[in-house]
Each structure stands twice: as structure tokens, then as C-alpha cells.
Design a protein around this motif. Structure first.
Motif, PDB file in Angstrom:
ATOM      1  N   ASP A   1      -4.677   2.572  -2.226  1.00 31.78           N
ATOM      2  CA  ASP A   1      -4.135   3.281  -1.085  1.00 31.78           C
ATOM      3  C   ASP A   1      -4.570   2.437  -0.315  1.00 31.78           C
ATOM      4  OD1 ASP A   1      -3.745   5.591  -2.193  1.00 31.78           O
ATOM      5  OD2 ASP A   1      -5.242   7.057  -2.097  1.00 31.78           O
ATOM      6  N   CYS A   2      -5.318   1.475  -0.435  1.00 30.72           N
ATOM      7  CA  CYS A   2      -6.156  -0.200   0.545  1.00 30.72           C
ATOM      8  C   CYS A   2      -5.666  -1.017   0.446  1.00 30.72           C
ATOM      9  CB  CYS A   2      -7.863   0.383   0.143  1.00 30.72           C
ATOM     10  SG  CYS A   2      -8.284   0.963   0.636  1.00 30.72           S
ATOM     11  N   LEU A   3      -4.044  -0.772  -0.482  1.00 30.70           N
ATOM     12  CA  LEU A   3      -3.077  -2.048   0.190  1.00 30.70           C
ATOM     13  C   LEU A   3      -1.962  -1.422   0.926  1.00 30.70           C
ATOM     14  CD1 LEU A   3      -2.285  -3.519  -3.615  1.00 30.70           C
ATOM     15  CD2 LEU A   3      -3.444  -4.364  -2.138  1.00 30.70           C
ATOM     16  N   PRO A   4      -1.917  -2.636   2.231  1.00 25.99           N
ATOM     17  CA  PRO A   4      -0.839  -1.840   3.443  1.00 25.99           C
ATOM     18  C   PRO A   4       0.812  -2.034   2.397  1.00 25.99           C
ATOM     19  CG  PRO A   4      -2.310  -3.714   3.720  1.00 25.99           C
ATOM     20  CD  PRO A   4      -3.097  -3.755   2.418  1.00 25.99           C
ATOM     21  N   SER A   5       1.055  -1.562   3.164  1.00 25.98           N
ATOM     22  CA  SER A   5       2.767  -1.045   2.431  1.00 25.98           C
ATOM     23  C   SER A   5       3.263  -2.786   2.084  1.00 25.98           C
ATOM     24  CB  SER A   5       3.141   0.064   3.502  1.00 25.98           C
ATOM     25  OG  SER A   5       3.734  -0.684   4.973  1.00 25.98           O
ATOM     26  N   THR A   6       3.104  -3.096   3.554  1.00 29.53           N
ATOM     27  CA  THR A   6       4.401  -4.145   4.027  1.00 29.53           C
ATOM     28  C   THR A   6       3.791  -5.759   2.725  1.00 29.53           C
ATOM     29  OG1 THR A   6       1.788  -4.893   5.500  1.00 29.53           O
ATOM     30  CG2 THR A   6       3.913  -4.386   6.328  1.00 29.53           C
ATOM     31  N   ASP A   7       2.296  -5.750   2.418  1.00 29.16           N
ATOM     32  CA  ASP A   7       1.819  -6.482   0.697  1.00 29.16           C
ATOM     33  C   ASP A   7       2.042  -6.189   0.263  1.00 29.16           C
ATOM     34  OD1 ASP A   7       0.666  -8.982   3.321  1.00 29.16           O
ATOM     35  OD2 ASP A   7      -0.766  -7.158   3.765  1.00 29.16           O
ATOM     36  N   LYS A   8       2.103  -5.081  -0.026  1.00 28.20           N
ATOM     37  CA  LYS A   8       2.478  -4.307  -1.829  1.00 28.20           C
ATOM     38  C   LYS A   8       3.155  -5.247  -2.604  1.00 28.20           C
ATOM     39  CE  LYS A   8       1.151   0.067  -1.072  1.00 28.20           C
ATOM     40  NZ  LYS A   8       1.123   1.684  -1.272  1.00 28.20           N
ATOM     41  N   ASN A   9       3.996  -6.016  -2.340  1.00 24.80           N
ATOM     42  CA  ASN A   9       5.012  -7.115  -3.211  1.00 24.80           C
ATOM     43  C   ASN A   9       4.715  -8.374  -2.902  1.00 24.80           C
ATOM     44  OD1 ASN A   9       7.078  -5.084  -3.221  1.00 24.80           O
ATOM     45  ND2 ASN A   9       7.718  -5.341  -1.316  1.00 24.80           N
ATOM     46  N   LYS A  10       3.089  -8.371  -2.092  1.00 31.95           N
ATOM     47  CA  LYS A  10       2.360 -10.101  -1.968  1.00 31.95           C
ATOM     48  C   LYS A  10       1.193  -9.791  -2.514  1.00 31.95           C
ATOM     49  CE  LYS A  10       2.967 -10.101   2.557  1.00 31.95           C
ATOM     50  NZ  LYS A  10       3.732 -10.615   3.547  1.00 31.95           N
ATOM     51  N   ILE A  11       0.648  -8.900  -3.978  1.00 35.28           N
ATOM     52  CA  ILE A  11      -0.318  -8.189  -3.294  1.00 35.28           C
ATOM     53  C   ILE A  11      -1.891  -9.018  -3.741  1.00 35.28           C
ATOM     54  CG2 ILE A  11      -2.301  -6.631  -4.847  1.00 35.28           C
ATOM     55  CD1 ILE A  11       0.076  -5.109  -5.623  1.00 35.28           C
ATOM     56  N   LEU A  12      -1.783 -10.528  -4.249  1.00 34.06           N
ATOM     57  CA  LEU A  12      -2.530 -11.394  -4.411  1.00 34.06           C
ATOM     58  C   LEU A  12      -2.248 -12.355  -3.429  1.00 34.06           C
ATOM     59  CD1 LEU A  12      -1.455 -12.439  -8.205  1.00 34.06           C
ATOM     60  CD2 LEU A  12      -2.849 -11.515  -7.744  1.00 34.06           C
ATOM     61  N   GLY A  13      -1.335 -13.141  -2.596  1.00 35.01           N
ATOM     62  CA  GLY A  13      -1.448 -13.575  -1.406  1.00 35.01           C
ATOM     63  C   GLY A  13      -2.304 -12.705  -0.587  1.00 35.01           C
ATOM     64  N   TYR A  14      -2.195 -11.023  -0.824  1.00 32.58           N
ATOM     65  CA  TYR A  14      -2.918 -10.699   0.365  1.00 32.58           C
ATOM     66  C   TYR A  14      -5.034 -10.619   0.231  1.00 32.58           C
ATOM     67  CZ  TYR A  14      -5.634  -6.110   2.244  1.00 32.58           C
ATOM     68  OH  TYR A  14      -6.390  -5.592   3.032  1.00 32.58           O
ATOM     69  N   ILE A  15      -4.646 -10.261  -0.952  1.00 34.68           N
ATOM     70  CA  ILE A  15      -6.235 -10.508  -1.583  1.00 34.68           C
ATOM     71  C   ILE A  15      -7.086 -11.855  -0.990  1.00 34.68           C
ATOM     72  CG2 ILE A  15      -6.120 -10.667  -4.020  1.00 34.68           C
ATOM     73  CD1 ILE A  15      -8.293  -8.031  -2.115  1.00 34.68           C
ATOM     74  N   ARG A  16      -6.419 -12.712  -1.537  1.00 39.15           N
ATOM     75  CA  ARG A  16      -6.977 -14.173  -1.440  1.00 39.15           C
ATOM     76  C   ARG A  16      -7.425 -15.210  -0.461  1.00 39.15           C
ATOM     77  NH1 ARG A  16      -2.691 -16.551  -6.279  1.00 39.15           N
ATOM     78  NH2 ARG A  16      -4.092 -15.628  -7.859  1.00 39.15           N
ATOM     79  N   ASP A  17      -5.864 -14.356   0.342  1.00 41.80           N
ATOM     80  CA  ASP A  17      -6.183 -14.787   2.537  1.00 41.80           C
ATOM     81  C   ASP A  17      -7.452 -14.221   2.848  1.00 41.80           C
ATOM     82  OD1 ASP A  17      -5.531 -15.629   4.515  1.00 41.80           O
ATOM     83  OD2 ASP A  17      -3.998 -14.990   4.709  1.00 41.80           O
ATOM     84  N   SER A  18      -8.419 -14.763   3.130  1.00 47.39           N
ATOM     85  CA  SER A  18     -10.019 -14.466   3.578  1.00 47.39           C
ATOM     86  C   SER A  18      -9.149 -14.458   5.462  1.00 47.39           C
ATOM     87  CB  SER A  18     -10.536 -15.136   3.708  1.00 47.39           C
ATOM     88  OG  SER A  18     -10.388 -16.789   4.340  1.00 47.39           O
ATOM     89  N   SER A  19      -8.573 -14.566   5.880  1.00 51.84           N
ATOM     90  CA  SER A  19      -7.779 -14.305   7.444  1.00 51.84           C
ATOM     91  C   SER A  19      -7.163 -12.347   7.468  1.00 51.84           C
ATOM     92  CB  SER A  19      -7.186 -15.272   7.898  1.00 51.84           C
ATOM     93  OG  SER A  19      -5.929 -14.661   7.021  1.00 51.84           O
ATOM     94  N   THR A  20      -6.933 -12.176   6.364  1.00 52.76           N
ATOM     95  CA  THR A  20      -6.516 -10.426   6.329  1.00 52.76           C
ATOM     96  C   THR A  20      -7.725  -9.541   6.557  1.00 52.76           C
ATOM     97  OG1 THR A  20      -6.376 -10.523   3.555  1.00 52.76           O
ATOM     98  CG2 THR A  20      -3.958 -11.358   5.137  1.00 52.76           C
ATOM     99  N   ASN A  21      -6.825  -8.317   7.375  1.00 53.38           N
ATOM    100  CA  ASN A  21      -7.845  -7.479   7.487  1.00 53.38           C
ATOM    101  C   ASN A  21      -7.873  -6.721   6.378  1.00 53.38           C
ATOM    102  OD1 ASN A  21      -9.674  -5.624   8.701  1.00 53.38           O
ATOM    103  ND2 ASN A  21      -8.157  -4.571  10.006  1.00 53.38           N
ATOM    104  N   LYS A  22      -8.522  -6.439   5.083  1.00 56.90           N
ATOM    105  CA  LYS A  22      -9.213  -5.796   4.451  1.00 56.90           C
ATOM    106  C   LYS A  22      -9.444  -4.138   4.464  1.00 56.90           C
ATOM    107  CE  LYS A  22      -9.263  -9.896   1.659  1.00 56.90           C
ATOM    108  NZ  LYS A  22      -8.855 -10.166   2.205  1.00 56.90           N
ATOM    109  N   THR A  23      -9.670  -3.633   6.089  1.00 58.04           N
ATOM    110  CA  THR A  23     -10.207  -2.435   6.036  1.00 58.04           C
ATOM    111  C   THR A  23      -9.894  -1.162   5.592  1.00 58.04           C
ATOM    112  OG1 THR A  23     -11.499  -3.855   7.708  1.00 58.04           O
ATOM    113  CG2 THR A  23     -11.160  -1.584   8.143  1.00 58.04           C
ATOM    114  N   CYS A  24     -10.757  -0.785   4.586  1.00 54.60           N
ATOM    115  CA  CYS A  24      -9.622   0.678   4.251  1.00 54.60           C
ATOM    116  C   CYS A  24     -10.583   1.978   4.911  1.00 54.60           C
ATOM    117  CB  CYS A  24      -8.936   0.278   3.504  1.00 54.60           C
ATOM    118  SG  CYS A  24      -8.811   2.471   2.246  1.00 54.60           S
ATOM    119  N   THR A  25      -9.747   3.268   5.214  1.00 56.26           N
ATOM    120  CA  THR A  25     -10.554   3.807   5.362  1.00 56.26           C
ATOM    121  C   THR A  25      -9.711   5.879   4.699  1.00 56.26           C
ATOM    122  OG1 THR A  25     -10.441   4.113   7.744  1.00 56.26           O
ATOM    123  CG2 THR A  25     -11.301   5.463   7.356  1.00 56.26           C
TER     124      THR A  25
END
Length: 345
Positions: free
Chosen positions: A76-100
């Protein structure tokens, strides 16, 4: 003949103690050799059943009264725009990883409420992973350069600067964070005394400070405050007590207030820890405790299993003894009496 006799007596004259009498060597020491009669066997099984079954019922009763909430959040904490590039999202320190995430408490949870993180398919018991640490370095500054066991994370870029703490275990430190709001009120999570006292006092030194950590070019998990000694960094201590199974939970902190029934809990999560690369799962757990520690039904079921089988065997042996009794120590049951064709000698 005389020469032969003298030769046979020679060892006795050379070693006069060889043929001495000892009760130990003759197996004549006092010993208790109980005979397990049918009455004794049935009685032992009944006693085991009478003891184990009530303990199992009490343990299950206490476990059932432990309130527990388990919420999975890695998907649920994955943005819908990044679900096809999960590894790039989680490895990028500049992305906002806040989830509620928000969920409702069904029953009252009495303080303290323990906060755990639970990981699946993370093998902390792997041989290479478990060995990748230096216990001497963790305890004393005198062994700062003893990093041979920590390869490949022993020094900074193959230089002479040691990493403190070194090794894969410390490098992969869990780094998700949680902030709680209960009924629109911010709740603090107490992170004191979440580690074993023996670990803080004996395995991690009070004069050992992090140095060159997460600076080897390989980006791992969480970072450490270099102004705080290792024995005060309890998140690290908890993480470095490796789990025995691939699915495990570790204590994150404690909420020192009651959470009433039908309360809304909002959790602000920083989804930093990379479990997507190996197909893992992350869950947030809120749990109360009892004298059985937590919600663990295995112990109660184990007691009931042993107690139930003990009573089953007691009843079975009683029926067998009543239906087909036999005299105790009857020589007619010896194998050579059952098969008269066998020579007794």
C-alpha cells in the motif's frame, strides 16, 4: 613348560595392579534399577496428563486475551506511478517515501502497547550473514581494527579505515520509522529498554562509537548517530540479535498509554527498508502482553498435545493390561522358550 609359565606370569609381576579387584570395574557399585511395572507406567502417564493439560489451557487462555493488530504496508505504501519501477523508487534517496495508514482498534489495548516490525523472507539465519560481524570490535575500542570476519564490509573502499560497526548485519539495519496519532492526538513511542540488558551491558561497549558507517560506497539500511555509543543505540542492538527463522518480528518501541476500543490509529510510515528486491513483506504489529509474553498459541498447544497423548497412552495401556494380563517376569515369554528349537547354549 617352565619358560612358558614364567612368561605368562611376567605381566602380573610387572604390573601388580592389573588384576586388582575394583567395585567400579566389576560394576558392583550401588545403583537404583527401577522396574517399570504396568502400574508405574500408567501412573506416570496420568500424572503428566493431569499436569500438562491445565497448564496448556491456562496458557491458551492467557494468549487469547492478548490483543494484537497486524497491518501489512509494503504494498500500500508504493505510489501507483512507481509500481512498475519499484527498485528504482526504493533505491532513490530523493523520493518521498512517506505513507499514511489508518485502522480502528476493536478492543481495548492496555498499556504498554508494544510496537513491532515483522519481516517475511528475510534470512537473518544465513551462515554468511550471521558470521559477518566482529564481537570484539563491538565491545572495545582496542579491537577497532579487527574486521576480518566482517568482509565484504570491513573497511572503507578497501582502505585502512575500519567500519564501526562492521559487517552485513549492522549494514542492513532496519530503517523504517513510525509515528502514531491516536484519536487526533500525537503519541510518543518510547524506545528505551527495548533491547536485552545483557546485550547492552556485555556485548556492546559504552566507549565504542560508530565510525565510517554506511560510507563504504554500498548503501545499506539505517544510519547511526556517531555521537552516541553503541550500547545506547538500542535499535541496532535489537537488530543484531539475529532471528532463527525467515519470518520474524522485532521490537520497535512501546506506547505507554491505554488505547481504548473503537479508537482510530493513524500511522505515518517512512517506507525506506528495501524488501522488494528479494520478494519480502513488511508488517506493523501492535500488541499487548500477558504472563505468556505475547500472542503465542504454540506453547499452549504443545502442552495440550503432550498431556493429551499421555492420557491416551495411560488409557490404552490400562485396557491392554486388563484384557491381556501377564505375570511380571514370566520366563515363558523369553525368546528361547517361545522357540524351543533354538539351543539355549
Amino acid at each position: 613348560m617352565r619358560d612358558t609359565d614364567e612368561a605368562s606370569d611376567q605381566p602380573s609381576r610387572e604390573n601388580p595392579k592389573k588384576h586388582m579387584y575394583f567395585r567400579l570395574t566389576q560394576q558392583e557399585l550401588c545403583a537404583w534399577k527401577p522396574i517399570l511395572t504396568p502400574g508405574w507406567v500408567v501412573s506416570i502417564f496420568i500424572i503428566l496428563g493431569v499436569i500438562f493439560i491445565p497448564i496448556g489451557l491456562l496458557t491458551l487462555y492467557a494468549s487469547e486475551h492478548v490483543e494484537e493488530l497486524v497491518e501489512r504496508y509494503d504494498v500500500d505504501c508504493l505510489p501507483s506511478t512507481d509500481k512498475n519501477k519499484i527498485l528504482g523508487y526504493i533505491r532513490d534517496s530523493s523520493t518521498n517515501k512517506t505513507c499514511t495508514k489508518t485502522f480502528r482498534v476493536q478492543k481495548k489495548m492496555k498499556k504498554p502497547v508494544y510496537v513491532y516490525y515483522q519481516l517475511h523472507h528475510f534470512y537473518q539465519n544465513h551462515r554468511r550473514y550471521v558470521r559477518s560481524r566482529s564481537d570484539k570490535q563491538l565491545r572495545s575500542t582496542e579491537h577497532e581494527y579487527e574486521t576480518k570476519e566482517c568482509l565484504p564490509l570491513a573497511t572503507v573502499n578497501n582502505e585502512s579505515k575500519p567500519i564501526v560497526p562492521c559487517g552485513l548485519i549492522a549494514w542492513s539495519l532496519f530503517n523504517d520509522t513510525y509515528k502514531f496519532v491516536v484519536n487526533n492526538k500525537v503519541v510518543e513511542v518510547d524506545k528505551k529498554d527495548i533491547a536485552w540488558k545483557s546485550d547492552k551491558n556485555h556485548k556492546f561497549g559504552s566507549e565504542v562509537y560508530p565510525k565510517n558507517f554506511q560510507s563504504s560506497g554500498m548503501v545499506g539500511g539505517g544510519k547511526l548517530n556517531e555521537s552516541i555509543p553503541l550500547n545506547k543505540q538500542e535499535d541496532l542492538i535489537v537488530w543484531m540479535r539475529t532471528a532463527a527463522f525467515s519470518t520474524f518480528r522485532k521490537l520497535y518501541g512501546k506506547i505507554k498509554m491505554d488505547v481504548e476500543a473503537n479508537s482510530n490509529i493513524t500511522v505515518v510510515i517512512q517506507n525506506n527498508f528495501n524488501i522488494y528486491e528479494f520478494g519480502g513483506k513488511k508488517q506493523l504489529v501492535l500488541s499487548t502482553s500477558s504472563w505468556t509474553v505475547g500472542n503465542n498459541q504454540f506453547l499452549g498447544r504443545a502442552y495440550l498435545f503432550v498431556g493429551g497423548f499421555s492420557l491416551f497412552f495411560a488409557i490404552s495401556f490400562t485396557f491392554v493390561y486388563v484384557l491381556k494380563p501377564r505375570p511380571l517376569g514370566d520366563p515363558a515369554y523369553f525368546s528361547w522358550n517361545n522357540y524351543p528349537g533354538i539351543d539355549e547354549n
